[in-house]
Design an enzyme around this catalytic site. Sequence first.
Site, short mmCIF file in Angstrom:
data_model
loop_
_atom_site.label_atom_id
_atom_site.label_comp_id
_atom_site.label_asym_id
_atom_site.label_seq_id
_atom_site.Cartn_x
_atom_site.Cartn_y
_atom_site.Cartn_z
N ASP A 60 -2.45 9.98 1.76
CA ASP A 60 -3.33 8.88 2.15
C ASP A 60 -4.43 9.46 3.04
OD1 ASP A 60 -4.23 6.20 3.04
OD2 ASP A 60 -2.32 5.55 2.19
N ASP A 104 0.86 -1.19 0.00
CA ASP A 104 0.00 0.00 0.00
C ASP A 104 0.89 1.24 0.00
OD1 ASP A 104 -2.13 1.67 -0.01
OD2 ASP A 104 -2.94 1.04 1.93
N VAL A 105 1.33 1.61 -1.21
CA VAL A 105 2.32 2.67 -1.34
C VAL A 105 1.73 3.93 -1.97
CG1 VAL A 105 4.22 1.00 -1.44
CG2 VAL A 105 3.17 1.79 -3.59
N LYS A 106 0.62 3.79 -2.66
CA LYS A 106 -0.09 4.93 -3.29
C LYS A 106 0.86 5.86 -4.05
CE LYS A 106 -4.11 4.62 -0.33
NZ LYS A 106 -3.74 3.76 0.81
N ARG A 107 1.77 5.27 -4.81
CA ARG A 107 2.72 6.04 -5.56
C ARG A 107 2.11 6.54 -6.85
NH1 ARG A 107 4.96 5.53 -1.06
NH2 ARG A 107 7.07 4.75 -0.80
#
Lengths: 316, 316
Positions: free
Chosen positions: B110, A105-108
Amino acid sequence: MNFADRIIEEVLVKKSHVCVGLDPRWQRIPRSLRKNYGGSRPDTAEAARQVIEAFNEGLLEAVKDTAVAVKPQIAFYEIYGEKGIEAFWNTVKIAQNKGLLVIGDVKRNDIGSTAAAYSRAYLENSSPVRDNDRVLPDAITINPYFGSDGIEPFLQSCEKNDRGVFILVRTSNPSAAEVQDQKLVDGATVGEKIAGMVAEWGDSLKGENGYSPVGAVVGASCREEAAELRARMSSSYFLVPGYGAQGGGVEDVIPCFDYEGLGALVNSSRGIDYAYEKDEYSDDYRRAAKKAVQDMSEKINSALAEDPGLAWEEAE
Amino acid sequence: MNFADRIIEEVLVKKSHVCVGLDPRWQRIPRSLRKNYGGSRPDTAEAARQVIEAFNEGLLEAVKDTAVAVKPQIAFYEIYGEKGIEAFWNTVKIAQNKGLLVIGDVKRNDIGSTAAAYSRAYLENSSPVRDNDRVLPDAITINPYFGSDGIEPFLQSCEKNDRGVFILVRTSNPSAAEVQDQKLVDGATVGEKIAGMVAEWGDSLKGENGYSPVGAVVGASCREEAAELRARMSSSYFLVPGYGAQGGGVEDVIPCFDYEGLGALVNSSRGIDYAYEKDEYSDDYRRAAKKAVQDMSEKINSALAEDPGLAWEEAE
């Protein structure tokens, strides 16, 4: 095998749709694990690495038979700099050795040439260094704000290496609506517009079960919205955060599933990791986590058995 | 001192608006630096760390008097796992020791509780571990897709620790329009809507020069759009990527400045880092980088001297 087909294989074997978030928050890790490493905060970053890995190892062993996937949230590792990142990568390896799918879960994301570097960092087998034995996550979360050229490098990695992405569409936080629910002139919301793009990006990559490796993050916050998004992205697996600690219940996640009771992994992080804090098994965080996953899984399975296809009916 | 005031102080001393991106791409680092560490790819991640730090050290020494800030793009460090992250943090420290402002180009975000962890990782002085001597960046880039509760923790860190953020508003990549230029029912584009939110988020944090620590990323791709965004975010410093390698010229960046020739840091990464590849100083990447920064800075300064206030006139 296509990433979505790999998920479905595991879902059918384990009879579970549960993903467990691994968010190590120092002060909530059981005291017994951290008492010799610094109490209220770690003595060193290396101490943090050791405690986090030990904590995760226990959780992973406890949930390996009833969870399909785990989702380490990298922010909680980045706090400790390079030592935290070491814990993140070791956690990926430990989880895969226990037969769990791993969603980083890095949301890059970034412009194309930089997105390619991120994709290489997380989803590419071609080793950036000669002596590398890094075990990669099966999928990562990514952000759509840059449009298609920020997405393209990830799609290439997914296809080449049987990996997946979950693109942020509708997040589960209270202020998500400020951007994602804004109405566009064509009548769709920003989130719905992105849902359409997600569907297109995955269209040519569908596997045996009709799902592509291009998934979507759809928070457990609004039933009607979830049903609408399920209809718009019929070949995208959903990663559904917001269950438990963030307030989502089982009734909120059901519209994310398809007619056959597939199509969604439901994530809980704090509710599993720290179940021991308010559980009868308060002396053993692993037993508490295991029980919390079983309870969650049973609730989802019962609701699916009672209510198949509900999401689709509401959306039509 | 407020982060924007710190920028302006440096801009006035150095008479420069240049930010240098530090994007270490192994194959483009001068052969002389990497030949003993693996040639076409590094032998080990530790070799990558050493070469990247040596390369950056040379660049930083070369540009320290003519660049105001540097912007390491973390994707190019994350490729090498924990060793790459070590290189990132060491680069932050080296740059600050040379008197440069450091913008960590991490584009994180996030939901609120996770955003708080990211903010702690990059902008908080309160040490996460007892023995920590980590030097933090002066600012980072962040993504607005989660709305205000993903932004709030960063604003708190900015205020508490005199740090800054640059929020993605209009990026410089070809497909940015797919999301950011979508028209909303109120007539604004998604990017303009976010610009309004950025202005609000910074409103109560303005410093002596009228600028808040809540900046914006506005790509050098469209003059009219830049002028419109400058008007909407009159108290936000702009970080302007896309100059040089991405095709933006000096005429594209001028509308990002205010009447007084302040308000924007113009970034070039590849055009500086790898200037030696096509330069008379091809034997010395440091001299080539220094010259490239001087040229870029002179171009921007001349254009500003000729054309003050252009952005505002066009927008009115």
